[in-house]
Scaffold this active site. Structure first.
Site, PDB file in Angstrom:
ATOM      1  N   GLU A 164      20.221 -39.710 -15.169  1.00 53.98           N
ATOM      2  CA  GLU A 164      21.189 -38.644 -15.441  1.00 53.98           C
ATOM      3  C   GLU A 164      22.518 -38.762 -14.701  1.00 53.98           C
ATOM      4  O   GLU A 164      22.873 -37.882 -13.896  1.00 53.98           O
ATOM      5  CB  GLU A 164      20.553 -37.279 -15.140  1.00 53.98           C
ATOM      6  N   GLU A 353      11.575 -37.282 -19.266  1.00 56.33           N
ATOM      7  CA  GLU A 353      11.370 -35.979 -18.617  1.00 56.33           C
ATOM      8  C   GLU A 353      11.361 -34.902 -19.683  1.00 56.33           C
ATOM      9  O   GLU A 353      12.166 -34.937 -20.605  1.00 56.33           O
ATOM     10  CB  GLU A 353      12.508 -35.616 -17.655  1.00 56.33           C
TER      11      GLU A 353
HETATM   12  C1  NOJ Z   1      16.391 -33.544 -14.462  1.00 56.58           C
HETATM   13  C2  NOJ Z   1      16.369 -34.288 -13.172  1.00 56.58           C
HETATM   14  O1  NOJ Z   1      16.279 -35.653 -13.421  1.00 56.58           O
HETATM   15  C3  NOJ Z   1      15.236 -33.855 -12.254  1.00 56.58           C
HETATM   16  O2  NOJ Z   1      15.472 -34.389 -11.002  1.00 56.58           O
HETATM   17  C4  NOJ Z   1      15.144 -32.356 -12.237  1.00 56.58           C
HETATM   18  O3  NOJ Z   1      14.184 -31.898 -11.328  1.00 56.58           O
HETATM   19  C5  NOJ Z   1      14.813 -31.861 -13.635  1.00 56.58           C
HETATM   20  N1  NOJ Z   1      15.865 -32.250 -14.530  1.00 56.58           N
HETATM   21  C6  NOJ Z   1      14.670 -30.354 -13.752  1.00 56.58           C
HETATM   22  O4  NOJ Z   1      15.872 -29.746 -13.470  1.00 56.58           O
END
Ligand code: NOJ
Length: 447
Positions: A164, A353
């Site tokens: 990200e 994710e």
């Molecule tokens: C994306 C991120 O990569 C991760 O680190 C985070 O905990 C989650 N989203 C939830 O916000």
């Protein structure tokens, strides 16, 4: 039951700073999140990630839990400051040994490690030299990638370069709510993006050279429009919302910026011109480094704005399903995120994710009842099944997260785990939703 294709990969994900703790153990260097957590008011409740889930000391127990849940894969990240305390130069052997043991134990438990090189914990020493603004950072990242892939590449068969960039650049350098808490100018933000993408490109070259049989990927976040209905016109309006040439009113929150340079070798010129007209575009040599062939695209997907047939965002109706983060539950958005990104890049998709934060606690019966997570999983996986049924190659699903952890500026408030963690004692409790998830993995099917 809805069957998933044979070989579909089921797992869960975490990242180093969010779970490891051991912030100064065995020669680890200081990272930008170690520093940021010291800033008064930076993190909800003044929480810090020094101990986190203490995974650094409890990794064996955590792998046993993964095995108990039938996980086939585990996505985690390497802490750059743990492996190279000053970002470049000195290598911390003990830090590498931790990852050696972790990978060996995962393989022994028949769990495939999916390794992310960078999930936001930059060494503070690199930040002190300008961090993502310094034109040397792609070279430093390449050096770090050589150390990590050189050591672990004989066993790790799936590499992800960056997690990200859209979030760590925008929140960390533009809005200033994440480490390193800067508020740079629009032109400087574009420079951070250029350096981050060059770092990705150089790391890709390292991975191809040192781990030629491994898969190579990249994990952007998704700001995808969810069409309010499935009519062709609305779907195209949502696609345009997602990948439109330039939405100057959305400053750096534009998906084209995180996808096109890396996946298509095309820099979003109009978008950059609208945001910072004076900024010089990357050269064709730089674009050649940025644009490396990937094996698939990872996507981190959580929620989506609803888009009407005219392309306008529909305000959220009162009382709709929302997570503790206040993010609307938008499972159809997952299908469209997968579809739009696959169609734009031509790459197979792996969900790296997806999950929800909830107010879970251990009940008086000793269990963690989390019906919302179960419903969320059924909804989102149902839509992923739809994408696959429509012919889109989806390789796997990594739930965020394996366990409750340090949610950046939100500290320990947001619980995303399949496993509950008591942050006072470190005690782990498998949540009820995870028991179901584990059964679905065994069946390779969802209800
Ligand atoms: C994306 C991120 O990569 C991760 O680190 C985070 O905990 C989650 N989203 C939830 O916000």
């Amino acid at each position: 039951m809805k069957k998933f294709p044979e070989g579909f990969l089921w797992g869960a994900a975490t990242s180093s700073y969010q779970i490891e703790g051991g912030h100064d153990a065995d020669g680890k260097g200081v990272g930008i999140w170690d520093e940021f957590c010291q800033k008064p008011g930076a993190i909800y409740g003044g929480h810090i990630g020094d101990v986190g889930c203490d995974h650094y000391h409890r990794a064996s127990e955590d792998i046993e839990l993964m095995a108990e849940l039938n996980l086939q894969a585990y996505r985690f990240s390497i802490s750059w400051p743990r492996v190279m305390p000053h970002g470049t130069g000195e290598i911390n052997e003990k830090g590498l040994e931790f990852y050696d043991r972790l990978i060996d134990s995962l393989l022994a438990a028949n769990i495939r490690p999916l390794v992310t090189l960078y999930h936001w914990d930059l060494p503070q020493a690199v930040q002190d030299r300008g961090g993502w603004l310094n034109p040397e950072i792609p070279v430093w990242f390449e050096e770090y990638a050589k150390v990590v892939v050189g050591r672990l590449g004989d066993r790790v068969k799936d590499w992800i370069t960056l997690n990200e960039p859209g979030i760590y650049v925008n929140l960390g350098h533009f809005e200033g709510t994440h480490a390193p808490a800067l508020k740079l100018s629009p032109a400087e933000i574009l420079t951070c993006y250029k350096h981050t993408f060059l770092a990705h490109g150089r790391a890709c070259q390292v991975i191809r050279e040192l781990a030629p049989n491994a898969t190579l990927s990249y994990a952007p976040h998704c700001v995808t429009g969810e069409p309010v209905d499935d009519e062709a016109q609305t779907v195209e309006a949502a696609r345009e919302y997602t990948f439109g040439e330039s939405h100057p009113d959305r400053n750096f929150w534009q998906q084209r910026l995180y996808i096109d340079p890396i996946c298509k070798g095309v820099w979003p010129e109009k978008l950059c011109h609208d945001l910072a007209p004076e900024w010089e575009l990357p050269t064709s040599d730089e674009m050649a480094v940025i644009h490396q062939p990937l094996d698939h695209l990872c996507l981190n997907f959580y929620s989506a704005p609803l888009v009407d047939p005219a392309g306008a965002v529909i305000p959220d109706a009162p009382g709709i399903a929302r997570t503790l983060f206040d993010w609307p539950v938008r499972e159809r958005g997952l299908h469209y995120a997968v579809k739009f990104h696959h169609e734009r890049t031509g790459l197979p998709i792996l969900i790296s994710e997806n999950g929800l934060s909830n107010m879970d606690w251990v009940a008086q019966d000793g269990k963690v009842h989390d019906p919302q997570r179960l419903d969320f999983l059924e909804r989102y996986l149902g839509q992923l099944h739809r994408s696959i049924s429509e012919g889109i190659p989806v390789l796997g699903y990594m739930h965020w997260s394996l366990m409750d952890n340090f949610e950046w500026a939100d500290g320990f408030k947001q619980r995303f785990g399949l496993i509950h963690v008591d942050f006072q004692t470190g005690k782990r409790t498998i949540k009820e939703s995870a028991r179901h998830y584990s059964e679905w993995i065994r069946a390779n099917a969802i209800p």
